[in-house]
Motif scaffolding. Sequence first.
Motif, short mmCIF file in Angstrom:
data_model
loop_
_atom_site.label_atom_id
_atom_site.label_comp_id
_atom_site.label_asym_id
_atom_site.label_seq_id
_atom_site.Cartn_x
_atom_site.Cartn_y
_atom_site.Cartn_z
N PRO A 1 -6.97 47.97 38.98
CA PRO A 1 -6.05 48.85 38.24
C PRO A 1 -5.13 49.68 39.15
CG PRO A 1 -8.31 49.09 37.42
CD PRO A 1 -8.38 48.34 38.71
N TRP A 2 -5.46 49.74 40.43
CA TRP A 2 -4.74 50.63 41.34
C TRP A 2 -3.85 49.90 42.34
CZ3 TRP A 2 -4.63 55.58 40.16
CH2 TRP A 2 -5.68 56.13 39.42
N GLY B 1 0.02 53.51 32.05
CA GLY B 1 0.44 52.12 31.95
C GLY B 1 1.92 51.97 32.19
N ILE B 2 2.37 50.72 32.21
CA ILE B 2 3.77 50.42 32.52
C ILE B 2 4.72 50.97 31.46
CG2 ILE B 2 3.71 48.16 31.40
CD1 ILE B 2 5.57 49.12 34.63
N LEU B 3 4.27 51.06 30.20
CA LEU B 3 5.14 51.60 29.15
C LEU B 3 5.42 53.08 29.38
CD1 LEU B 3 3.77 49.90 25.89
CD2 LEU B 3 5.55 49.11 27.44
N ASP B 4 4.38 53.82 29.77
CA ASP B 4 4.59 55.25 30.08
C ASP B 4 5.60 55.40 31.22
OD1 ASP B 4 2.07 54.88 28.69
OD2 ASP B 4 1.70 57.00 29.06
N GLY C 1 12.34 62.30 44.73
CA GLY C 1 11.36 61.90 45.74
C GLY C 1 9.99 61.57 45.20
N ALA C 2 9.77 61.80 43.90
CA ALA C 2 8.48 61.48 43.29
C ALA C 2 8.58 60.13 42.60
CB ALA C 2 8.06 62.56 42.30
N GLU C 3 7.63 59.27 42.86
CA GLU C 3 7.62 57.93 42.29
C GLU C 3 6.64 57.86 41.12
OE1 GLU C 3 7.07 53.29 43.87
OE2 GLU C 3 6.56 54.99 45.16
N VAL C 4 7.08 57.26 40.02
CA VAL C 4 6.19 57.07 38.86
C VAL C 4 5.40 55.79 39.08
CG1 VAL C 4 6.03 56.86 36.36
CG2 VAL C 4 7.86 58.24 37.37
N LEU C 5 4.09 55.90 39.08
CA LEU C 5 3.22 54.76 39.36
C LEU C 5 2.23 54.57 38.22
CD1 LEU C 5 2.48 55.59 43.10
CD2 LEU C 5 4.03 53.82 42.25
N ALA C 6 2.11 53.34 37.78
CA ALA C 6 1.23 53.04 36.64
C ALA C 6 -0.12 52.52 37.14
CB ALA C 6 1.89 52.01 35.74
N TYR C 7 -1.18 53.14 36.69
CA TYR C 7 -2.51 52.57 36.86
C TYR C 7 -2.87 51.88 35.55
CZ TYR C 7 -3.89 56.84 34.37
OH TYR C 7 -3.99 57.85 33.46
N ASP C 8 -3.92 51.13 35.54
CA ASP C 8 -4.20 50.29 34.38
C ASP C 8 -5.35 50.86 33.55
OD1 ASP C 8 -4.25 48.27 32.54
OD2 ASP C 8 -5.16 46.78 33.86
N GLY C 9 -5.03 51.82 32.68
CA GLY C 9 -6.00 52.30 31.71
C GLY C 9 -6.80 53.51 32.16
N LYS C 10 -7.25 54.28 31.19
CA LYS C 10 -7.95 55.55 31.45
C LYS C 10 -9.24 55.36 32.24
CE LYS C 10 -10.44 55.34 27.05
NZ LYS C 10 -10.69 55.99 25.76
N THR D 1 -1.34 61.86 34.80
CA THR D 1 -1.18 61.93 33.35
C THR D 1 -2.02 60.85 32.68
OG1 THR D 1 0.70 60.40 33.14
CG2 THR D 1 1.21 62.69 33.70
N PHE D 2 -2.39 61.12 31.46
CA PHE D 2 -3.11 60.14 30.65
C PHE D 2 -2.90 60.52 29.19
CE2 PHE D 2 -6.02 63.34 32.43
CZ PHE D 2 -6.40 64.03 31.28
N ASP D 3 -3.24 59.60 28.29
CA ASP D 3 -3.08 59.89 26.87
C ASP D 3 -4.00 61.04 26.45
OD1 ASP D 3 -1.24 57.91 26.66
OD2 ASP D 3 -2.54 56.46 25.65
N LEU D 4 -3.49 61.87 25.56
CA LEU D 4 -4.23 63.05 25.13
C LEU D 4 -5.58 62.69 24.52
CD1 LEU D 4 -4.01 66.15 24.87
CD2 LEU D 4 -2.99 65.79 22.60
#
Length: 564
Positions: free
Chosen positions: A382-383, A399-402, A422-431, A453-456
């Motif tokens: 996932p990383w 995730g990629i949608l976020d 300078g901050a990159e948005v990076l998606a990990y795969d699931g909570k 960040t993660f879903d509430l």
Amino acid sequence: MKIKSIVVKNYKTLENVPLTFGDTFTSISGRNNAGKTSVIKALQGLLKDKGKNVWWSEREGIEYATAKTQWTQEAMPIELEYILYFSELDDPGMYKFVLKIASIENYEEKSFSLRILVRYTETSDNDATVYFNDAPLERFASKEIHTKITASTLAIFHNSAEVGMSAYLNGGFSRLAQDLMFSSAELNEISAEQDRLKKKIKKLAGKHRAELSGLLGKLEEKYEVELTVFDNYLNGHIPLELNLKDKSVEVSLNEWGTGTQNRTHIMMLILYANKIRLEAGDENRITPIIIIEEPESFLHPSAQAEFGRVIRSLSRDLDIQIIISTHSPYMLCQEFPDSNILLERKTFRNNLRQTEIVPIDTSNWMSPFSQILGLDNASFTPWQTVIGARKNCAIFVEGILDKEYLEFISSLGLSGLTLPEGAEVLAYDGKDALKNSILLKFVIEKFHRVYVTFDLDATSELERPMKVLGLEKDTDYYGIGVNEPGRDCIEGLLPPLIVSSVFGNNHNLVMKAQSQNQADRKSAKNSLKRLMLDEFKKRANWSKSELASFKPLFQAISKAFVAK
């Protein structure tokens, strides 16, 4: 110079080990006694450190009786086969020498490779054969080129465990600082000034000889007085002291911690190698490679992570080849995992035997990391994108949608709804990826600053892992969504018209999302999420008021990076 590869046969635990090195950075890792030190010693068999600036330059040679693989029954020769690359631009000294000695005329290429096969047997040590672009050279040329190579500084070796020895620090840093700071022309100027100063001292001293001789003449034993300058005091070496300043306090490098001393020395070696590469007018220069044993020594994990990033970026930016051995996951090449070499020992009848290389490819790129951290390879899947990131600041999203949501909204340029520069948005795969505290700590320390960040709806599951790592709500992590059923995710922040449009036009998916079959339910929800994002991105004229639900998220992210 660059070393492309080495094949080691019948040397210690390296019964038959081929190693290929990257053009800039390569790491060698493995458990204790896996063969890392043997690889370094094999490199030292040909690549010498003859620099006057380092006290450890003379290394022990390879002695057949003690170095051969012990479990082989026959008296097999030790064979070390090196492939070296030289260019006219960076290595004019070796480039011209080889072409002249090998009698190669009208050579139009700007570079060439040398394959050097060195054999050690019971009766013959260091017997070398040299190949020019894979063509064997005659014996005289081979011998002369091999002698030239072993007499030159082709590599600078640094063992971090040796840092802290006072004799080395008092002289080594000063010597290296002199060589790094001053060019050959400047050193010649200094030498001329030293000669003039010697003459001046001798002239002034002569005025006082008679007075001192008179005083000594009162003794029974008569002495002739001569005032001179110590032979070595004004003879090339400038006694420079290195000081580092922290919070306006200047402290000698010898007084800093061993980790700081080690980092400083390694940085000086990199700059020294680059100085040689760029020094104009020196037609005898050969750009050395740098080989470092355990650069992470004496450093806290967060400092290891930062230092690893710096070493890797410098090797690429300066085009200096750096090879390290390491036990730290932070020193491994994260941007290009195939630059990592993992060694392991095979067992035979419960006894450790030969060293072998663990193949690193797209399917098991994580093997060096998992071996050091004691995790299984699957934990890293996932990383993968996060570990390969190159920026120092990151926003983790589930995730990629976020990721697409945040980047699209930021691209609209609305005040209060942009991402920090300078901050990159990076998606990990699931909570669930956030529940592995060991791995999460590793990926966080890879960066200078991270915001998670993660879903509430995952808050209750993830609050404890966040707390274990010392992360604070809103300051370091954020639950995305609205605290209402069905809206506790990033889609819950969308304008209502988007949700109404997608749900109204996709009744079958809405019904499928209520299915008792888990696979069908998950597939339908994912499809609806993608459709909502696509619908949202059709417009580029969203107003701040329409996207007001996203504002607290963007504010929290901006505040986190401004604070650092």
